[in-house]
Design a protein around this motif. Structure first.
Motif, PDB file in Angstrom:
ATOM      1  N   ILE B  74      36.067  40.265  18.353  1.00  0.00           N
ATOM      2  CA  ILE B  74      36.924  39.733  17.375  1.00  0.00           C
ATOM      3  C   ILE B  74      36.963  38.373  17.167  1.00  0.00           C
ATOM      4  N   PRO B  75      36.188  37.460  16.375  1.00  0.00           N
ATOM      5  CA  PRO B  75      36.274  35.986  16.576  1.00  0.00           C
ATOM      6  C   PRO B  75      37.495  35.195  16.508  1.00  0.00           C
ATOM      7  N   VAL B  76      37.547  34.088  17.249  1.00  0.00           N
ATOM      8  CA  VAL B  76      38.896  33.393  17.052  1.00  0.00           C
ATOM      9  C   VAL B  76      38.422  31.748  17.189  1.00  0.00           C
ATOM     10  N   ALA B  77      39.225  30.931  16.695  1.00  0.00           N
ATOM     11  CA  ALA B  77      39.098  29.726  16.506  1.00  0.00           C
ATOM     12  C   ALA B  77      40.089  29.112  17.474  1.00  0.00           C
ATOM     13  N   PRO B 102      35.191  21.282  33.207  1.00  0.00           N
ATOM     14  CA  PRO B 102      34.712  22.259  34.223  1.00  0.00           C
ATOM     15  C   PRO B 102      35.333  23.705  34.384  1.00  0.00           C
ATOM     16  N   TYR B 103      36.588  23.820  33.544  1.00  0.00           N
ATOM     17  CA  TYR B 103      37.453  24.862  33.520  1.00  0.00           C
ATOM     18  C   TYR B 103      37.894  25.422  32.310  1.00  0.00           C
ATOM     19  N   ASN B 104      38.120  26.582  32.115  1.00  0.00           N
ATOM     20  CA  ASN B 104      38.861  27.357  31.061  1.00  0.00           C
ATOM     21  C   ASN B 104      40.298  27.393  30.999  1.00  0.00           C
ATOM     22  N   ALA B 105      40.970  26.938  30.146  1.00  0.00           N
ATOM     23  CA  ALA B 105      42.315  27.168  29.942  1.00  0.00           C
ATOM     24  C   ALA B 105      42.682  28.459  30.055  1.00  0.00           C
ATOM     25  N   THR B 106      43.855  29.044  30.455  1.00  0.00           N
ATOM     26  CA  THR B 106      44.319  30.412  30.939  1.00  0.00           C
ATOM     27  C   THR B 106      44.328  31.424  29.641  1.00  0.00           C
ATOM     28  N   VAL B 107      44.665  30.695  28.499  1.00  0.00           N
ATOM     29  CA  VAL B 107      44.955  31.041  27.269  1.00  0.00           C
ATOM     30  C   VAL B 107      43.367  31.618  27.024  1.00  0.00           C
ATOM     31  N   VAL B 108      42.489  30.811  27.021  1.00  0.00           N
ATOM     32  CA  VAL B 108      40.821  30.819  26.832  1.00  0.00           C
ATOM     33  C   VAL B 108      40.310  32.134  27.664  1.00  0.00           C
ATOM     34  N   ASN B 109      40.741  32.109  28.915  1.00  0.00           N
ATOM     35  CA  ASN B 109      40.175  33.249  29.900  1.00  0.00           C
ATOM     36  C   ASN B 109      40.853  34.595  29.282  1.00  0.00           C
ATOM     37  N   LYS B 110      42.112  34.682  29.052  1.00  0.00           N
ATOM     38  CA  LYS B 110      42.629  35.905  28.509  1.00  0.00           C
ATOM     39  C   LYS B 110      41.908  36.435  27.071  1.00  0.00           C
ATOM     40  N   LEU B 111      41.853  35.466  26.360  1.00  0.00           N
ATOM     41  CA  LEU B 111      41.120  35.944  25.147  1.00  0.00           C
ATOM     42  C   LEU B 111      39.827  36.401  25.389  1.00  0.00           C
ATOM     43  N   ARG B 112      38.963  35.692  26.380  1.00  0.00           N
ATOM     44  CA  ARG B 112      37.561  36.035  26.607  1.00  0.00           C
ATOM     45  C   ARG B 112      37.730  37.593  27.557  1.00  0.00           C
ATOM     46  N   ASP B 113      38.704  37.538  28.265  1.00  0.00           N
ATOM     47  CA  ASP B 113      38.563  38.713  29.038  1.00  0.00           C
ATOM     48  C   ASP B 113      39.010  40.102  28.236  1.00  0.00           C
ATOM     49  N   LEU B 119      34.418  31.430  17.925  1.00  0.00           N
ATOM     50  CA  LEU B 119      33.848  30.577  16.915  1.00  0.00           C
ATOM     51  C   LEU B 119      33.570  29.288  17.256  1.00  0.00           C
ATOM     52  N   GLY B 120      34.796  28.612  17.515  1.00  0.00           N
ATOM     53  CA  GLY B 120      34.450  26.989  17.506  1.00  0.00           C
ATOM     54  C   GLY B 120      35.698  26.413  17.795  1.00  0.00           C
ATOM     55  N   THR B 167      37.988  32.237   9.753  1.00  0.00           N
ATOM     56  CA  THR B 167      38.243  33.103  11.073  1.00  0.00           C
ATOM     57  C   THR B 167      39.084  34.299  10.905  1.00  0.00           C
ATOM     58  N   ILE B 168      39.032  35.116  12.117  1.00  0.00           N
ATOM     59  CA  ILE B 168      39.860  36.130  12.048  1.00  0.00           C
ATOM     60  C   ILE B 168      40.985  36.007  12.406  1.00  0.00           C
ATOM     61  N   PHE B 169      41.318  35.114  13.595  1.00  0.00           N
ATOM     62  CA  PHE B 169      42.567  34.503  13.803  1.00  0.00           C
ATOM     63  C   PHE B 169      42.293  33.198  14.636  1.00  0.00           C
ATOM     64  N   ALA B 170      43.661  32.423  14.931  1.00  0.00           N
ATOM     65  CA  ALA B 170      43.394  31.351  15.858  1.00  0.00           C
ATOM     66  C   ALA B 170      44.387  31.122  16.736  1.00  0.00           C
ATOM     67  N   VAL B 171      44.156  30.183  17.650  1.00  0.00           N
ATOM     68  CA  VAL B 171      45.289  29.941  18.742  1.00  0.00           C
ATOM     69  C   VAL B 171      45.584  28.443  18.570  1.00  0.00           C
ATOM     70  N   GLY B 172      46.794  28.007  18.543  1.00  0.00           N
ATOM     71  CA  GLY B 172      47.306  26.702  18.447  1.00  0.00           C
ATOM     72  C   GLY B 172      48.027  26.353  19.586  1.00  0.00           C
ATOM     73  N   SER B 173      48.995  25.116  19.631  1.00  0.00           N
ATOM     74  CA  SER B 173      50.018  25.090  20.581  1.00  0.00           C
ATOM     75  C   SER B 173      50.965  24.454  19.878  1.00  0.00           C
TER      76      SER B 173
END
Lengths: 466, 466
Positions: B74-77, B102-113, B119-120, B167-173
């Motif tokens: 699933i693509p995410v922005a 040099p490191y991923n945010a936890t949110v990014v790691n969870k989405l990747r996992d 997407l970008g 995109t199919i969905f996105a994350v924000g803060s």
């Protein structure tokens, strides 16, 4: 120092805790002699998005120290941000404790061991501890030259290492008191096993503030000195690398300030540094230039709430402290102040002493003579290599020495007589005042009686020579 | 219609049934981005090469029949303030124009996992300082419903990318409104969970005490899916809750929904209050009880939030000291500098008590005020924003523009409460949004009610025509 002048000193001591990991991240806290910037991560480098997670062990240890210093404990505590810019501070703020330190209102009792110091230190002087709080260390700057260009390098291995700050009230009236305080504090910290508190390696650092109180009224010296009034200024001494330099800097300041006051000059509130080459202090910052650190509660770390149960668990982990051990040694082993003081100087020696007493007991030696006192004497006077000598071995040695003496008293007397008879010249020399002849005679006896307590031989020789 | 129009649940189903491949899905998204993003400018950086490679790997996994990863293919922005290894992370600021974390945010790691493909990175107000994307150093994003209008912010790029089906969905803060307000202006679902529910680790901090990551989606069901994946304790974020006690869930017939009259303001754009109240009627028909009640005027939250947030900003941005990360401090834009200056001022000696400390007390009052409301009702229903999307340039010369347009979301943000924006109507072709706010840890209940509403309305099905 002229009459009517009194030194007022307060101390801030920083101690690096010997935790395995840093204060707010999992990096190794080891930084002494480590290749620069190898023990770092996004957190201790202050990278965007990184967050601090407090080290529980460091908090427990700080509480232990605060309890050992008779502090009151803030059961609701939190970290604050101290905002300032410096290249060794990657986040632009240091996480520390400002409003609610873990410990406050404690004290440390100084007891002079050496009688020589008694003149300047009252028997039991109490230094009040204002606060004990936990913070993080900064990185380290290296001013050096690369390819002919002067550069400053930053090593972040030390960034985020847990640091406890112990602040006293301005209760010191002499350098001897400062000396005793630092030694005792160091001893307590080592007993707790929370740091090596090694000034040479920077794991213990001191920042004294000093001022001189003049007790004159209309030009007349006031006596006794009113104890409640502090001078309207104080000089903070910063960036001093060792206690030796701190002592020099304090001595310098006492003289400098006294001279100025003698001339009737007003001393400004200042921060001063120490010039190791010229042996002088120099002004670094005036009061007007003091930082506004803009403290506020660290939003990345929730407040730390400690219930009675948690505090009781931490309290249980505190080992017997030097003062308690000293009292117990005096009571249980009938040791003198002096002997008990030396034997509790460090935990290892005290433990060794107790092990040796135990070993003596196991072979039924506690009833014979004053073996406990002998063990203490041996440990204090005979430079026993405790690392290489098992307590039971020490007891065996003591017994051997005593046994030889007891059994061979007559033999000793005979041999001494024999040696004196064979060395008339030396005997004459000795009686004419050449004291070194005694050494020669002792050597001759020892040759015939190897292993016998030298002290006994010397006594027997002296007895027969008179 | 392209595959990029699908929701997460639709796309997942299509992938599993092999109606299309992960590559097809991804390519449709990139095709759409190529077609429309030169007009919308939702994206700052694309991850095309790596994403297509990942889509290939997804194909292999799908072929083995292993589909337990909930976001497989699933693509995410991703908003550009989340650290992403291999993708420049700028927070829309020139200071970080070339920053490679040099490191991923936890949110990014969870989405990747979970199998998502990035997407970008999406545009935002620089360092999230704004509610329009007009403070982005890389130009503002346009509202897909009308390109002369703003998308809202600070997660404006993420909201616009979802609304434009890039995109199919996105994350924000969201710090105060930064998910809900752009979701309202762009007509999408935007969910801000309770503060501490989703890890902030690796999210470039704006105001640490209120920053909350969350999803922007095309449906409530999607928001729920992403929320479940992202929620949970993170050992790298000390403010994430370990085991929060979830608020009790209820059937709609037992639900009491509060209508806080202070949130239905006379100055609110005509038509918005009426649409939200019409939505309340729909919920009433479904069995919920609608109860009018009174809360603190949200106006108080503006000044309160402004003081707290600016103070934290001034400290959080100190690490961008011009030594590291590329850009020097003159790359801070006007809004950044304004916030740093105001925050520095409110934390300064002599002002701290009057501003920061008082603001924290008011914050407690706001929390208490909500707690009183929860004794009467389960959830609150109110407009998300007092206006629909504003015209480009609206923020010019309006230093408090963001805070005023976020007025209705600021009280719940400063109280750390969860809230969701749902599309509930249109005014002259621009979406109107309403929010459901609940007590701490009431995400399940909010999502339940939101889904009921969505099931019985058609607003979320309308698409922006580009």
């Amino acid at each position: 120092m002229p009459i009517g002048y009194q030194t007022i000193i307060g101390l801030e001591v920083h101690v690096e805790l010997a935790t395995v990991s840093k204060m707010f991240c999992g990096c190794s806290a080891e930084h002494f002699g480590v290749e620069p910037n190898t023990h770092t991560c996004p957190v201790c480098l202050g990278l965007p998005g990184a967050l601090p997670v407090p080290n529980k062990k460091a908090i427990d240890w700080t509480l232990m120290l605060a309890m050992a210093l008779d502090c009151r404990i803030n059961q609701h505590s939190h970290f604050d941000r101290k905002n300032y810019f410096y290249p060794d501070l990657p986040k632009g703020y240091q996480i520390t404790q400002f409003e609610e330190p873990f410990g406050y209102d404690g004290c440390l009792k100084l007891t002079a061991i050496k009688s020589a110091l008694m003149s300047t230190v009252s028997q039991q002087k109490v230094i009040r501890i204002r606060r004990v709080h936990l913070e993080e260390d900064t990185g380290k700057l290296q001013h050096t030259e690369i390819g002919g260009e002067k550069v400053t390098l930053v090593d972040f291995n030390r960034s985020g290492v847990p640091l406890v700050e112990i602040v006293t009230e301005p209760d010191f009236r002499s350098l001897e008191e400062v000396d005793l305080y630092l030694k005792k504090l160091q001893k307590i910290i080592r007993y707790l096993g929370i740091s090596q508190a090694d000034m040479e390696k920077g794991s213990m650092r001191i920042e004294p503030s000093i001022s001189i109180r003049v007790n004159k009224n209309n030009g007349q010296i006031q006596f006794p000195m009113p104890n409640d009034q502090l001078p309207d200024y104080r000089v903070e001494l910063k960036n001093i690398n060792s206690f030796r330099f701190a002592r020099k800097a304090l001595e310098y300041e006492i003289k400098r300030q006294t001279d100025l006051l003698e001339k009737g000059e007003k001393i400004p509130q200042q921060t001063r540094g120490w010039n190791e080459e010229k042996n002088v202090t120099f002004p670094q910052r005036e009061k007007e230039e003091a930082h506004d650190y803009r403290y506020f509660p660290e939003p990345d770390i929730p407040p730390i709430v400690l219930d009675n149960e948690q505090l009781a668990i931490i309290k249980k982990q505190i080992p017997e402290l030097p003062d308690q051990k000293l009292v117990r040694f005096q009571r249980d082993y009938s040791l003198s102040d002096y002997d008990a003081g030396i034997l509790t100087e460090n935990q290892e020696l005290g433990d060794y002493f107790e092990e040796a007493v135990k070993a003596a007991g196991e072979i039924g030696q506690l009833k014979t003579g004053n073996i406990v006192k002998t063990i203490a004497n041996w440990l204090i006077n005979k430079r026993i290599e405790t690392e290489n000598t098992l307590p039971a071995e020490l007891i065996a040695k003591i017994i051997r020495a005593n046994t030889i003496a007891a059994v061979d008293e007559g033999k000793l007397s005979g041999i001494v007589k024999e040696v004196l008879g064979a060395n008339k010249q030396a005997v004459n020399d000795y009686q004419k005042g050449k004291k070194t002849a005694l050494g020669f005679l002792m050597g001759a006896v020892i040759k015939l009686l190897p292993g016998v307590d030298k002290e006994l031989i010397r006594k027997e020789l002296e007895k027969q020579l008179f | 219609m392209g595959l990029n129009d699908l929701t997460i649940i639709e796309a997942s189903e299509g992938l599993k049934k092999k109606n299309f491949s992960a590559r097809d899905l991804l390519e449709d998204c990139y095709r759409r981005i190529e077609q429309v993003d030169n007009k919308i400018h939702a994206f700052l950086a694309l991850n095309k090469e790596l994403a297509l490679q990942q889509a290939g790997e997804v194909e292999k996994i799908l072929n083995t029949g292993q589909t337990e990863k909930p976001l497989l293919g699933i693509p995410v922005a991703i908003k550009d303030n989340f650290n992403t290894v291999g993708l420049t992370t700028t927070a829309s600021s020139n200071i970080l124009i070339n920053y490679q974390p040099p490191y991923n945010a936890t949110v990014v790691n969870k989405l990747r996992d979970a199998g998502a493909i990035i997407l970008g990175k999406t545009n935002m107000d620089a360092f999230a300082h704004g509610s329009s994307t007009e403070t982005s150093d890389f130009g503002s994003t346009k509202n897909p419903w009308n390109l002369n209008y703003l998308p809202g912010g600070s997660s404006g790029g993420s909201a616009a990318a979802v609304a434009a089906n890039e995109t199919i969905f996105a994350v924000g803060s969201e710090t105060a409104g930064s998910i809900r307000q752009p979701a309202a202006w762009c007509g999408v679902v935007g969910f801000k969970p309770t503060y501490g529910r989703i890890s902030r680790f690796g999210l470039i901090a704006m105001a640490s005490s209120t920053d909350s990551p969350g999803p922007l989606t095309k449906s409530v069901a999607d928001a729920k899916l992403i929320y479940k994946i992202l929620a949970g304790f993170d050992e790298n974020d000390a403010t994430t809750a370990v085991n929060p006690v979830n608020y009790k869930t209820k059937n709609i017939r037992e639900l009491k929904i509060g209508i806080p009259k202070e949130y239905y303001r006379s100055e609110t754009q005509k038509g918005i209050n009426e649409m939200v109240l019409a939505s309340a009627k729909i919920l009433e028909k479904l069995g919920a009880r609608i109860i009018e009640l009174s809360l603190l005027d949200p106006e108080y939250a503006i000044s309160d939030y402004t003081v707290v947030q600016r103070a934290e900003v001034s400290s959080n941005l100190a690490r961008f000291d011009g030594i590291r990360f590329g850009g020097t401090r003159d790359n801070f834009n006007e809004e950044n500098m304004r916030r740093i200056m105001l925050g520095t001022y409110t934390l300064s000696a002599g002002y701290y008590d009057a501003y920061y400390k008082r603001a924290q007390k008011v914050r407690t009052l706001i929390v208490n005020n909500f707690n009183r409301a929860w004794k009467e009702v389960d959830l609150l229903l109110a407009p998300t924003s007092p206006t629909v999307a504003q015209k480009i340039g609206a923020t010019k010369g309006q230093a408090m523009y963001g805070e005023i347009s976020d007025m209705l979301v600021e009280p719940s943000s400063i109280a750390g409460l969860p809230g969701i924006n749902l599309p509930c109507g249109f005014i002259e072709g621009l979406p109107v949004g309403m929010q459901i706010i609940g007590p701490q840890w009431s995400e399940d209940l909010i999502l339940y009610l939101a889904e009921k509403y969505e099931d019985n309305t058609e607003w979320h099905r309308r698409k922006a025509l580009l």
